[in-house]
Design an enzyme around this catalytic site. Structure first.
Site, mmCIF file in Angstrom:
data_model
loop_
_atom_site.group_PDB
_atom_site.id
_atom_site.type_symbol
_atom_site.label_atom_id
_atom_site.label_comp_id
_atom_site.label_asym_id
_atom_site.label_seq_id
_atom_site.Cartn_x
_atom_site.Cartn_y
_atom_site.Cartn_z
ATOM 1 N N CYS A 153 -9.466 -5.548 12.152
ATOM 2 C CA CYS A 153 -9.717 -4.805 13.390
ATOM 3 C C CYS A 153 -11.188 -4.365 13.342
ATOM 4 O O CYS A 153 -11.972 -4.925 12.583
ATOM 5 C CB CYS A 153 -8.757 -3.622 13.565
ATOM 6 S SG CYS A 153 -8.869 -2.317 12.325
ATOM 7 N N GLY A 154 -11.574 -3.403 14.149
ATOM 8 C CA GLY A 154 -12.975 -3.007 14.169
ATOM 9 C C GLY A 154 -13.424 -2.390 12.863
ATOM 10 O O GLY A 154 -14.480 -2.716 12.324
ATOM 11 N N THR A 155 -12.599 -1.493 12.334
ATOM 12 C CA THR A 155 -12.950 -0.770 11.107
ATOM 13 C C THR A 155 -12.070 -1.121 9.909
ATOM 14 O O THR A 155 -12.397 -0.756 8.784
ATOM 15 C CB THR A 155 -12.788 0.745 11.326
ATOM 16 O OG1 THR A 155 -11.412 0.979 11.703
ATOM 17 C CG2 THR A 155 -13.720 1.257 12.422
ATOM 18 N N GLY A 156 -10.931 -1.729 10.158
ATOM 19 C CA GLY A 156 -9.943 -1.958 9.093
ATOM 20 C C GLY A 156 -9.116 -0.717 8.805
ATOM 21 O O GLY A 156 -8.219 -0.755 7.951
ATOM 22 N N GLY B 257 -7.406 1.567 11.250
ATOM 23 C CA GLY B 257 -6.173 1.698 12.023
ATOM 24 C C GLY B 257 -5.109 0.722 11.554
ATOM 25 O O GLY B 257 -3.920 1.066 11.482
ATOM 26 N N MET B 258 -5.537 -0.485 11.244
ATOM 27 C CA MET B 258 -4.593 -1.496 10.759
ATOM 28 C C MET B 258 -3.904 -1.026 9.473
ATOM 29 O O MET B 258 -2.694 -1.188 9.309
ATOM 30 C CB MET B 258 -5.321 -2.817 10.495
ATOM 31 C CG MET B 258 -5.699 -3.586 11.737
ATOM 32 S SD MET B 258 -4.242 -4.186 12.615
ATOM 33 C CE MET B 258 -5.011 -5.497 13.607
ATOM 34 N N ARG C 253 0.592 -0.535 -17.441
ATOM 35 C CA ARG C 253 0.639 0.876 -17.021
ATOM 36 C C ARG C 253 0.628 1.029 -15.503
ATOM 37 O O ARG C 253 1.068 2.058 -14.968
ATOM 38 C CB ARG C 253 -0.551 1.636 -17.620
ATOM 39 C CG ARG C 253 -1.906 1.226 -17.047
ATOM 40 C CD ARG C 253 -3.056 1.833 -17.825
ATOM 41 N NE ARG C 253 -4.358 1.577 -17.221
ATOM 42 C CZ ARG C 253 -5.027 0.438 -17.341
ATOM 43 N NH1 ARG C 253 -4.517 -0.566 -18.024
ATOM 44 N NH2 ARG C 253 -6.218 0.299 -16.772
ATOM 45 N N HIS C 254 0.152 -0.002 -14.805
ATOM 46 C CA HIS C 254 0.061 0.091 -13.344
ATOM 47 C C HIS C 254 1.434 0.007 -12.682
ATOM 48 O O HIS C 254 1.616 0.495 -11.567
ATOM 49 C CB HIS C 254 -0.861 -1.000 -12.804
ATOM 50 C CG HIS C 254 -2.244 -0.946 -13.381
ATOM 51 N ND1 HIS C 254 -3.088 0.126 -13.176
ATOM 52 C CD2 HIS C 254 -2.909 -1.811 -14.191
ATOM 53 C CE1 HIS C 254 -4.227 -0.094 -13.817
ATOM 54 N NE2 HIS C 254 -4.140 -1.252 -14.456
HETATM 55 C C1 RB5 Z 1 -10.723 -0.938 18.795
HETATM 56 O O1 RB5 Z 1 -11.719 -0.445 19.632
HETATM 57 C C2 RB5 Z 1 -10.757 -0.202 17.461
HETATM 58 O O2 RB5 Z 1 -10.363 1.098 17.626
HETATM 59 C C3 RB5 Z 1 -9.898 -0.909 16.436
HETATM 60 O O3 RB5 Z 1 -10.325 -2.223 16.291
HETATM 61 C C4 RB5 Z 1 -9.899 -0.345 15.023
HETATM 62 O O4 RB5 Z 1 -11.191 -0.133 14.577
HETATM 63 C C5 RB5 Z 1 -8.997 0.794 14.797
HETATM 64 O O5 RB5 Z 1 -8.876 1.317 13.693
#
Ligand code: RB5
Length: 152
Positions: A65-68, A70-71, A132-133
């Protein structure tokens, strides 16, 4: 390995590059979408990939996603999922070796294509070290089970 992949609109282009790499590495890819740059909601795709991994249809998952971020937040709501956001290869390797991460999340607006592909390759080629993990990862599962029992 069978690898499930998914993205939202922000990660759509990078998902294509990631899919090509994973296939080049000899793995089977199932693409759960999205299939264009039309705006969509990332949790819908995180859920599909996370369920595929959780239910054993895929060995591992990769989400873009944009930042990784939210996913990863969304994928981690699915039982048995240990999703991590990585922007460097050291963390990618450690997330497999120490945390037995089963979903990798990449931020296409944060991590450029070349580095992103190195991260995916490193992550797929790294293996859980056990030892240990195991005890520590089991404690994560225990937290998950306790939360499910107390809420339902
Ligand atoms: C979409 O604009 C953005 O919010 C999504 O890709 C992601 O970065 C969410 O965590």
């Amino acid at each position: 390995m069978k690898v499930a992949i998914g993205s939202d609109h922000a990660g759509y282009r990078q998902k294509g590059e990631v899919a090509a790499l994973i296939k080049d590495l000899g793995h089977e890819v199932t693409d759960f979408g999205t299939h264009s740059e039309e705006s969509v909601d990332y949790p819908d795709f995180a859920l599909r990939v996370a369920q595929a991994v959780s239910q054993g249809e895929a060995d591992l998952g990769v989400l873009v996603c944009g930042t990784g971020l939210g996913m990863a937040i969304a994928a981690n709501k699915v039982k048995g999922i240990r999703a991590v956001t990585c922007g460097d290869t050291f963390s990618a390797r450690a997330s497999r070796e120490h945390n037995d991460a089963n979903v990798l999340c990449i931020g296409a607006r944060v991590t450029g294509g070349g580095l992103a592909l190195d991260i995916v390759k490193t992550w797929l080629e790294s293996e859980f070290q056990g030892g240990r993990h195991v005890r520590r990862v089991n404690k994560i599962s225990e937290i998950e089970s306790a939360n499910l029992e107390s809420c339902c």
